[in-house]
Design a protein around this motif. Structure first.
Motif, PDB file in Angstrom:
ATOM      1  N   VAL A  50       0.997  -1.192   0.065  1.00  0.00           N
ATOM      2  CA  VAL A  50      -0.064  -0.171  -0.091  1.00  0.00           C
ATOM      3  C   VAL A  50       0.748   1.465   0.076  1.00  0.00           C
ATOM      4  N   GLY A  51       1.889   1.292   0.675  1.00  0.00           N
ATOM      5  CA  GLY A  51       2.872   2.311   0.707  1.00  0.00           C
ATOM      6  C   GLY A  51       3.407   2.530  -0.737  1.00  0.00           C
ATOM      7  N   GLU A  52       4.066   1.667  -1.381  1.00  0.00           N
ATOM      8  CA  GLU A  52       4.315   1.612  -2.916  1.00  0.00           C
ATOM      9  C   GLU A  52       3.308   2.245  -3.617  1.00  0.00           C
ATOM     10  N   ALA A  53       2.184   1.881  -3.502  1.00  0.00           N
ATOM     11  CA  ALA A  53       1.156   2.067  -4.600  1.00  0.00           C
ATOM     12  C   ALA A  53       0.604   3.496  -4.392  1.00  0.00           C
ATOM     13  N   SER A  54       0.584   4.013  -3.131  1.00  0.00           N
ATOM     14  CA  SER A  54       0.171   5.100  -2.562  1.00  0.00           C
ATOM     15  C   SER A  54       1.318   6.038  -3.354  1.00  0.00           C
ATOM     16  N   LEU A  55       2.490   5.804  -2.966  1.00  0.00           N
ATOM     17  CA  LEU A  55       3.443   7.027  -3.387  1.00  0.00           C
ATOM     18  C   LEU A  55       3.439   7.001  -5.013  1.00  0.00           C
ATOM     19  N   ARG A  56       3.400   5.858  -5.509  1.00  0.00           N
ATOM     20  CA  ARG A  56       3.447   5.688  -7.120  1.00  0.00           C
ATOM     21  C   ARG A  56       2.263   6.326  -7.567  1.00  0.00           C
ATOM     22  N   ILE A  57       0.921   6.217  -7.190  1.00  0.00           N
ATOM     23  CA  ILE A  57      -0.183   6.778  -7.967  1.00  0.00           C
ATOM     24  C   ILE A  57      -0.286   8.420  -7.571  1.00  0.00           C
ATOM     25  N   LEU A  58       0.121   8.884  -6.558  1.00  0.00           N
ATOM     26  CA  LEU A  58       0.050  10.114  -6.076  1.00  0.00           C
ATOM     27  C   LEU A  58       1.070  10.936  -7.006  1.00  0.00           C
ATOM     28  N   ASP A  59       2.174  10.245  -7.297  1.00  0.00           N
ATOM     29  CA  ASP A  59       2.944  11.084  -8.324  1.00  0.00           C
ATOM     30  C   ASP A  59       2.613  11.088  -9.727  1.00  0.00           C
ATOM     31  N   GLN A  60       2.063   9.814  -9.813  1.00  0.00           N
ATOM     32  CA  GLN A  60       1.378   9.770 -11.448  1.00  0.00           C
ATOM     33  C   GLN A  60       0.380  10.506 -11.697  1.00  0.00           C
ATOM     34  N   VAL A  61      -0.566  10.847 -10.732  1.00  0.00           N
ATOM     35  CA  VAL A  61      -1.731  11.553 -10.928  1.00  0.00           C
ATOM     36  C   VAL A  61      -1.391  13.163 -11.167  1.00  0.00           C
ATOM     37  N   GLY A  62      -0.319  13.410 -10.487  1.00  0.00           N
ATOM     38  CA  GLY A  62       0.202  14.818 -10.383  1.00  0.00           C
ATOM     39  C   GLY A  62      -0.470  15.919  -9.826  1.00  0.00           C
ATOM     40  N   VAL A  63      -0.990  15.307  -8.461  1.00  0.00           N
ATOM     41  CA  VAL A  63      -1.378  16.383  -7.641  1.00  0.00           C
ATOM     42  C   VAL A  63      -0.399  17.247  -6.985  1.00  0.00           C
ATOM     43  N   GLU A  64      -0.450  18.345  -6.790  1.00  0.00           N
ATOM     44  CA  GLU A  64       0.324  18.922  -5.961  1.00  0.00           C
ATOM     45  C   GLU A  64      -0.094  19.828  -4.756  1.00  0.00           C
ATOM     46  N   PRO A  65       1.116  20.112  -3.899  1.00  0.00           N
ATOM     47  CA  PRO A  65       0.568  20.776  -2.509  1.00  0.00           C
ATOM     48  C   PRO A  65      -0.381  22.022  -2.930  1.00  0.00           C
ATOM     49  N   GLY A  66      -1.547  22.152  -2.065  1.00  0.00           N
ATOM     50  CA  GLY A  66      -2.387  23.105  -2.143  1.00  0.00           C
ATOM     51  C   GLY A  66      -3.603  22.909  -2.963  1.00  0.00           C
ATOM     52  N   GLN A  67      -3.618  21.503  -3.970  1.00  0.00           N
ATOM     53  CA  GLN A  67      -4.561  21.185  -4.802  1.00  0.00           C
ATOM     54  C   GLN A  67      -5.510  20.233  -3.806  1.00  0.00           C
ATOM     55  N   THR A  68      -6.694  20.007  -4.519  1.00  0.00           N
ATOM     56  CA  THR A  68      -7.427  18.870  -3.823  1.00  0.00           C
ATOM     57  C   THR A  68      -7.759  17.742  -4.494  1.00  0.00           C
ATOM     58  N   LEU A  69      -7.395  16.788  -3.838  1.00  0.00           N
ATOM     59  CA  LEU A  69      -7.642  15.283  -4.480  1.00  0.00           C
ATOM     60  C   LEU A  69      -8.927  14.326  -3.943  1.00  0.00           C
ATOM     61  N   LEU A  70      -9.419  14.039  -4.923  1.00  0.00           N
ATOM     62  CA  LEU A  70     -10.548  13.021  -4.742  1.00  0.00           C
ATOM     63  C   LEU A  70     -10.255  11.660  -4.765  1.00  0.00           C
ATOM     64  N   VAL A  71     -10.537  11.020  -3.487  1.00  0.00           N
ATOM     65  CA  VAL A  71     -10.230   9.559  -3.512  1.00  0.00           C
ATOM     66  C   VAL A  71     -11.608   8.605  -3.285  1.00  0.00           C
ATOM     67  N   SER A  72     -11.852   7.788  -4.162  1.00  0.00           N
ATOM     68  CA  SER A  72     -12.992   7.002  -4.247  1.00  0.00           C
ATOM     69  C   SER A  72     -12.605   5.704  -3.704  1.00  0.00           C
ATOM     70  N   GLY A  73     -13.435   5.301  -2.842  1.00  0.00           N
ATOM     71  CA  GLY A  73     -12.937   4.157  -1.743  1.00  0.00           C
ATOM     72  C   GLY A  73     -11.609   4.356  -0.983  1.00  0.00           C
ATOM     73  N   ALA A  74     -11.771   5.345   0.198  1.00  0.00           N
ATOM     74  CA  ALA A  74     -10.683   5.856   0.585  1.00  0.00           C
ATOM     75  C   ALA A  74     -10.325   5.212   1.771  1.00  0.00           C
ATOM     76  N   SER A  75     -11.244   4.233   2.478  1.00  0.00           N
ATOM     77  CA  SER A  75     -10.799   3.537   3.807  1.00  0.00           C
ATOM     78  C   SER A  75     -10.148   2.414   3.734  1.00  0.00           C
ATOM     79  N   GLY A  76      -9.745   1.834   2.808  1.00  0.00           N
ATOM     80  CA  GLY A  76      -9.113   0.594   2.832  1.00  0.00           C
ATOM     81  C   GLY A  76      -7.587   0.895   2.971  1.00  0.00           C
ATOM     82  N   GLY A  77      -6.695  -0.204   2.567  1.00  0.00           N
ATOM     83  CA  GLY A  77      -5.318  -0.091   2.996  1.00  0.00           C
ATOM     84  C   GLY A  77      -4.494   1.038   2.184  1.00  0.00           C
ATOM     85  N   VAL A  78      -4.767   1.131   0.906  1.00  0.00           N
ATOM     86  CA  VAL A  78      -4.301   2.199   0.017  1.00  0.00           C
ATOM     87  C   VAL A  78      -4.922   3.254   0.395  1.00  0.00           C
TER      88      VAL A  78
END
Length: 297
Positions: free
Chosen positions: A122-150
């Motif tokens: 979950v750590g590797e996946a989270s770091l990877r997808i946050l970088d890939q989706v290109g979201v920056e500090p100060g922006q807003t990210l929507l996470v669909s299905g947010a309560s699981g491990g990732v």
């Protein structure tokens, strides 16, 4: 040793607990006496044969891709680790009493084997997808299905980076999302309107594969700002599907740093014995979890 295997693709009932030969560490690998193993969606997708076309395997095969434990064999060329070290990391066939890891890190002080077992994937996946989706500090990210491990991990890393997060989950998990720093709302009828009322969405992650890709594209206004790790139809909507891990060792270094300074704690919701592997897969496929599920030999 005992290991969970399957000899044919199918439902959870194809999983068997078998006596097998103990594996050995090859070059640049370590073997561990497994203390706990993470349960991941990739495990049951493999069991169902979802990866068989792109990644053919010879059956029977074991299950599991991450674990924590005690190093009891060190392969050729490995440095910086000793017999008896407590480590966690990525490997193969980890629903077992012994497993071989190809990437690993020493467990930070105070971390239990049970908790450590669920961090790598979950750590590797989270770091990877946050970088890939290109979201920056100060922006807003929507996470669909947010309560699981990732999701639990994404929320904490995003907060650490100064990214605002709106997370969707079941009503029972909204307070949990809020405890991780997210603004929370339920999925289901009217969820797009509820999210829209909370603010402008700069990027979105689909972690549940619940068929919401078109709505996420609508909310961000750009398919390039949406990424999924769960919906195999995502490319049909112009959305990137991210399933292949990046450099795991680099991710482990970051994960250890986050854990060590208290910026990351992903809880264990439930643990299972090896004999309960089928139940673990049933529960994992049902979703609605808070944090991680793990297997304990």
């Amino acid at each position: 040793m005992r290991k969970v295997i399957f000899a044919e693709y199918g439902g959870p009932d194809v999983l068997q607990l078998a006596d097998t030969d103990t594996p050995h560490a090859g070059p640049h690998e370590v073997r561990i006496a497994v203390r706990a193993a993470g349960v991941n969606a990739a495990d049951w997708r493999l069991r169902e044969g979802q990866f068989s076309a792109g990644q053919p395997i010879e059956l029977p095969v074991g299950v599991g891709l991450e674990a924590s434990g005690v190093v009891d064999e060190i392969g050729e060329g490995v440095t910086g680790v000793e017999l008896g070290d407590h480590v966690f990391g990525m490997g193969s066939e980890t629903y077992a009493e012994h497993a071989v890891l190809s990437s690993w890190a020493r467990m930070p002080d105070g971390l239990t084997f049970e908790t450590a077992a669920g961090y790598t994937s979950v750590g590797e996946a989270s770091l990877r997808i946050l970088d890939q989706v290109g979201v920056e500090p100060g922006q807003t990210l929507l996470v669909s299905g947010a309560s699981g491990g990732v999701g639990s991990t994404v929320l904490q890393i995003a907060e650490d980076r100064g990214i605002s997060v709106i997370g969707t989950a079941s009503a029972d998990n909204l307070d949990y999302l809020r405890s991780l720093g997210a603004t929370a709302t339920t999925y289901g009828d009217g969820w797009v309107e509820r999210v829209t009322a909370l603010g402008t969405i700069d990027a979105a992650l689909d972690l549940a594969g619940s068929g919401v890709i078109p709505q996420l594209v609508e909310l961000t206004g750009d398919p390039d700002r949406v990424l999924s790790i769960a919906d195999l139809s995502a490319p049909e909507h112009g959305v990137r599907l991210s399933l292949v891990p990046g450099p795991v060792q680099e991710a482990l270094d970051v994960i250890v740093e986050l854990i060590s300074r208290g910026a990351l704690h992903t809880p264990v919701e439930q643990s299972y014995t090896l004999a309960e592997a089928a139940s673990a897969h049933v529960d994992s496929q049902a979703g609605h979890s808070r944090g991680r599920r793990i297997m304990v030999p």
